[in-house]
Write an enzyme that holds these catalytic residues in place. Structure first.
Site, PDB file in Angstrom:
ATOM      1  N   ASN A 146       7.716  -4.830 -12.442  1.00 53.44           N
ATOM      2  CA  ASN A 146       8.405  -4.403 -13.675  1.00 53.44           C
ATOM      3  C   ASN A 146       9.153  -5.608 -14.239  1.00 53.44           C
ATOM      4  O   ASN A 146       9.228  -6.658 -13.590  1.00 53.44           O
ATOM      5  CB  ASN A 146       9.330  -3.208 -13.407  1.00 53.44           C
ATOM      6  CG  ASN A 146      10.364  -3.529 -12.340  1.00 53.44           C
ATOM      7  OD1 ASN A 146      11.061  -4.547 -12.409  1.00 53.44           O
ATOM      8  ND2 ASN A 146      10.438  -2.683 -11.314  1.00 53.44           N
TER       9      ASN A 146
ATOM     10  N   GLY B  30       5.340   1.907  -5.587  1.00 50.94           N
ATOM     11  CA  GLY B  30       3.906   1.601  -5.648  1.00 50.94           C
ATOM     12  C   GLY B  30       3.540   0.307  -4.953  1.00 50.94           C
ATOM     13  O   GLY B  30       4.070  -0.041  -3.891  1.00 50.94           O
ATOM     14  N   VAL B  31       2.661  -0.434  -5.604  1.00 47.71           N
ATOM     15  CA  VAL B  31       2.167  -1.659  -4.998  1.00 47.71           C
ATOM     16  C   VAL B  31       3.297  -2.702  -4.890  1.00 47.71           C
ATOM     17  O   VAL B  31       3.360  -3.479  -3.931  1.00 47.71           O
ATOM     18  CB  VAL B  31       0.929  -2.164  -5.794  1.00 47.71           C
ATOM     19  CG1 VAL B  31       1.295  -2.853  -7.066  1.00 47.71           C
ATOM     20  CG2 VAL B  31       0.048  -3.034  -4.961  1.00 47.71           C
ATOM     21  N   ASP B  32       4.212  -2.670  -5.847  1.00 43.75           N
ATOM     22  CA  ASP B  32       5.373  -3.571  -5.853  1.00 43.75           C
ATOM     23  C   ASP B  32       6.196  -3.368  -4.575  1.00 43.75           C
ATOM     24  O   ASP B  32       6.523  -4.339  -3.850  1.00 43.75           O
ATOM     25  CB  ASP B  32       6.217  -3.225  -7.102  1.00 43.75           C
ATOM     26  CG  ASP B  32       7.208  -4.308  -7.465  1.00 43.75           C
ATOM     27  OD1 ASP B  32       7.182  -5.362  -6.816  1.00 43.75           O
ATOM     28  OD2 ASP B  32       8.009  -4.092  -8.404  1.00 43.75           O
TER      29      ASP B  32
ATOM     30  N   ASP C 117      -5.727  -1.896   1.137  1.00 43.43           N
ATOM     31  CA  ASP C 117      -4.310  -2.041   0.830  1.00 43.43           C
ATOM     32  C   ASP C 117      -4.160  -3.519   0.460  1.00 43.43           C
ATOM     33  O   ASP C 117      -4.522  -4.395   1.253  1.00 43.43           O
ATOM     34  CB  ASP C 117      -3.520  -1.689   2.090  1.00 43.43           C
ATOM     35  CG  ASP C 117      -2.041  -1.963   1.950  1.00 43.43           C
ATOM     36  OD1 ASP C 117      -1.636  -2.647   0.997  1.00 43.43           O
ATOM     37  OD2 ASP C 117      -1.292  -1.503   2.820  1.00 43.43           O
TER      38      ASP C 117
ATOM     39  N   GLY D 108      -0.780   3.199 -12.026  1.00 46.72           N
ATOM     40  CA  GLY D 108      -0.020   4.115 -11.172  1.00 46.72           C
ATOM     41  C   GLY D 108       1.141   4.700 -11.957  1.00 46.72           C
ATOM     42  O   GLY D 108       0.950   5.475 -12.905  1.00 46.72           O
ATOM     43  N   VAL D 109       2.348   4.262 -11.613  1.00 49.86           N
ATOM     44  CA  VAL D 109       3.572   4.752 -12.276  1.00 49.86           C
ATOM     45  C   VAL D 109       3.475   4.589 -13.799  1.00 49.86           C
ATOM     46  O   VAL D 109       3.932   5.442 -14.556  1.00 49.86           O
ATOM     47  CB  VAL D 109       4.794   3.943 -11.752  1.00 49.86           C
ATOM     48  CG1 VAL D 109       6.063   4.324 -12.489  1.00 49.86           C
ATOM     49  CG2 VAL D 109       4.964   4.166 -10.256  1.00 49.86           C
TER      50      VAL D 109
ATOM     51  N   SER E 236      -0.959  -1.251 -13.882  1.00 43.24           N
ATOM     52  CA  SER E 236      -0.541  -0.184 -14.815  1.00 43.24           C
ATOM     53  C   SER E 236      -1.117   1.198 -14.522  1.00 43.24           C
ATOM     54  O   SER E 236      -0.767   2.162 -15.200  1.00 43.24           O
ATOM     55  CB  SER E 236      -0.894  -0.540 -16.276  1.00 43.24           C
ATOM     56  OG  SER E 236      -0.002  -1.491 -16.782  1.00 43.24           O
TER      57      SER E 236
HETATM   58  N1  AR6 Z   1      -2.713  -1.700  -2.446  1.00 39.90           N
HETATM   59  C1  AR6 Z   1      -3.531  -1.618  -3.515  1.00 39.90           C
HETATM   60  N2  AR6 Z   1      -3.294  -0.807  -4.546  1.00 39.90           N
HETATM   61  C2  AR6 Z   1      -2.187  -0.030  -4.483  1.00 39.90           C
HETATM   62  C3  AR6 Z   1      -1.283  -0.052  -3.405  1.00 39.90           C
HETATM   63  C4  AR6 Z   1      -1.584  -0.949  -2.351  1.00 39.90           C
HETATM   64  N3  AR6 Z   1      -0.783  -1.054  -1.281  1.00 39.90           N
HETATM   65  N4  AR6 Z   1      -0.269   0.835  -3.663  1.00 39.90           N
HETATM   66  C5  AR6 Z   1      -0.552   1.409  -4.838  1.00 39.90           C
HETATM   67  N5  AR6 Z   1      -1.701   0.897  -5.342  1.00 39.90           N
HETATM   68  P1  AR6 Z   1       1.678   1.019  -9.380  1.00 39.90           P
HETATM   69  P2  AR6 Z   1       1.957   0.242 -12.186  1.00 39.90           P
HETATM   70  C6  AR6 Z   1      -2.389   1.187  -6.603  1.00 39.90           C
HETATM   71  O1  AR6 Z   1       2.398   2.283  -9.627  1.00 39.90           O
HETATM   72  O2  AR6 Z   1       1.257   1.455 -12.647  1.00 39.90           O
HETATM   73  C7  AR6 Z   1       6.456  -0.058  -9.617  1.00 39.90           C
HETATM   74  O3  AR6 Z   1       7.555   0.731  -9.296  1.00 39.90           O
HETATM   75  C8  AR6 Z   1      -2.090   2.496  -7.261  1.00 39.90           C
HETATM   76  O4  AR6 Z   1      -2.924   3.530  -6.729  1.00 39.90           O
HETATM   77  O5  AR6 Z   1       2.034   0.266  -8.153  1.00 39.90           O
HETATM   78  O6  AR6 Z   1       1.612  -1.063 -12.821  1.00 39.90           O
HETATM   79  C9  AR6 Z   1       6.841  -1.332 -10.346  1.00 39.90           C
HETATM   80  O7  AR6 Z   1       8.110  -1.828  -9.921  1.00 39.90           O
HETATM   81  C10 AR6 Z   1      -2.413   2.195  -8.693  1.00 39.90           C
HETATM   82  O8  AR6 Z   1      -3.805   2.390  -8.945  1.00 39.90           O
HETATM   83  O9  AR6 Z   1       1.867  -0.014 -10.610  1.00 39.90           O
HETATM   84  C11 AR6 Z   1       6.868  -0.875 -11.761  1.00 39.90           C
HETATM   85  O10 AR6 Z   1       8.087  -0.258 -12.081  1.00 39.90           O
HETATM   86  C12 AR6 Z   1      -2.123   0.705  -8.848  1.00 39.90           C
HETATM   87  O11 AR6 Z   1      -1.945   0.214  -7.523  1.00 39.90           O
HETATM   88  C13 AR6 Z   1       5.782   0.141 -11.834  1.00 39.90           C
HETATM   89  O12 AR6 Z   1       5.631   0.653 -10.520  1.00 39.90           O
HETATM   90  C14 AR6 Z   1      -0.871   0.387  -9.645  1.00 39.90           C
HETATM   91  O13 AR6 Z   1       0.118   1.343  -9.374  1.00 39.90           O
HETATM   92  C15 AR6 Z   1       4.449  -0.490 -12.217  1.00 39.90           C
HETATM   93  O14 AR6 Z   1       3.504   0.533 -12.392  1.00 39.90           O
END
Ligand code: AR6
Length: 343
Positions: A23, A31-33, A9, A118-119, A116
């Protein structure tokens, strides 16, 4: 090791900076944010509000508040739109801008999520490749410890073909090893036996002649321990430096390709008897693109072997025999098979 891929994590990473997949508003999200804002506390949002947002492909830096790192670097990845809308370049730019910000803020270590993926829908295997390529290029010029933090194992979807090729390679070798073990338990032989039958790796029977007792007068004299020790073989460090010269590459090219940090390389260089870990020794063999025989030789000098009794060794053998010396692909495969990675 300057680039490490770890499963964790990102909010738990102990390093100077962690990167947030944000974003354009920089006001938090899922997500990670979401995880980073939650762990850092409300003060992070207060600082983010003052930044005036961030464009796709760019990055901005803040304090990290309750997180154990010093900084959070917020970058905005592209949304996946089929791959022909400049996604790759924008994603590369996220990594480059974030790394430059880390560098300019004296960060010695930084951890990235797979931006990028994830979402925003960027296919995980492609996102990982962009991350690895861009970070590796940066590390050829700068010293920094960079982590790619993957949350779920599916990020490591090595191609199905590669996975099944490696699986059958492992199966073949496991079967051989276990077959031989069952069929060929240690045989207690009479020392006067002229020949001992043994089962070879390919299952065929081989005869090997046992060394008869030598009773003749011209038998070589037993060598003293002192003599033996004085004829000590080339060490790991000496072989490494010799191979670097033979390949006509610089030390830096070698340790960077091996994904080994400069300090560790200097230790090995300056200590003729240095004993590296097995993964470090293999990383050098891969960087030098050694044949299987030379790899085994180099490992032996460090006190190790490549066996058919564990998956890690067989995966290494698979890549060497297929002349694929890409350390990051090897690490992806090791990761996919739950093995420790190189470097
Ligand atoms: N630690 C490490 N990796 C993680 C964690 C964590 N705690 N949580 C998720 N991931 P995403 P994006 C992974 O969706 O695609 C947000 O709402 C996850 O499995 O967080 O760039 C922002 O505000 C994935 O592989 O980011 C934006 O609106 C990776 O992190 C949007 O999502 C990225 O997933 C950005 O989307």
């Amino acid at each position: 090791m300057p680039l490490k891929i770890v499963r964790n994590d990102i909010t738990k990473m102990e390093c100077d900076a962690i990167v947030n997949a944000a974003n354009t508003s920089l006001l938090g999200g899922g997500g990670v944010d979401g995880a980073i804002h939650k762990a850092a506390g409300k003060a992070l949002l207060v600082e983010c509000k003052k930044l005036g947002g961030c464009e796709v492909g760019r990055a901005k830096i803040t304090n990290a508040y309750k997180l154990s790192c010093k900084h959070v670097i917020h970058t905005v990845g592209p949304k996946w739109n089929g791959g022909n809308c400049g996604e790759r370049e924008l994603l590369q730019s996220c990594y480059k801008e974030s790394l430059n910000l880390a560098l300019n803020n004296d960060c010695k270590s930084v951890a990235f999520p797979l931006i990028s993926s994830g979402v925003y829908g960027y296919p995980k295997d492609k996102a990982l490749k962009v991350a690895v390529d861009t970070i590796t290029e940066f590390l050829t010029e700068y010293d920094m410890l960079v982590y790619i933090v993957v949350f779920d194992k599916s990020a490591f979807q090595i191609s199905e073909k590669l996975f099944s090729d490696i699986s059958s390679f492992i199966d073949d070798r496991y079967v051989d090893t276990h077959f031989i073990y069952r069929r060929n338990r240690p045989i207690v032989t009479d020392e006067s036996d002229e020949s001992i039958e043994s089962q070879s790796i390919d299952g065929s029977k081989k005869h090997k002649t046992a060394t008869p007792h030598c009773t003749c007068a011209s038998a070589p004299k037993a060598i003293s321990l002192e003599d033996m020790v004085s004829k000590i073989d080339e060490s790991f460090s000496q072989m490494l430096l010799r191979k670097i010269d033979e390949k006509g590459i610089t030390d830096a090219q070698c340790y960077k390709k091996a994904n080994v940090d400069r300090k560790l390389f200097s230790k090995i260089r300056n200590d003729i008897n240095y004993r590296p870990s097995k993964t470090t020794a293999i990383a050098f063999a891969i960087a030098l693109e050694l044949s299987l025989a030379d790899t085994k030789d180099m490992l032996m000098k460090a006190g190790f072997a490549l066996s058919h009794s564990n998956k890690f060794d067989i995966i290494i053998e698979y890549f060497i025999t297929h002349e694929n010396y890409n350390i990051f692909e090897i690490n992806e495969a090791l990761f996919a098979f739950d093995q420790s990675v190189l470097g």
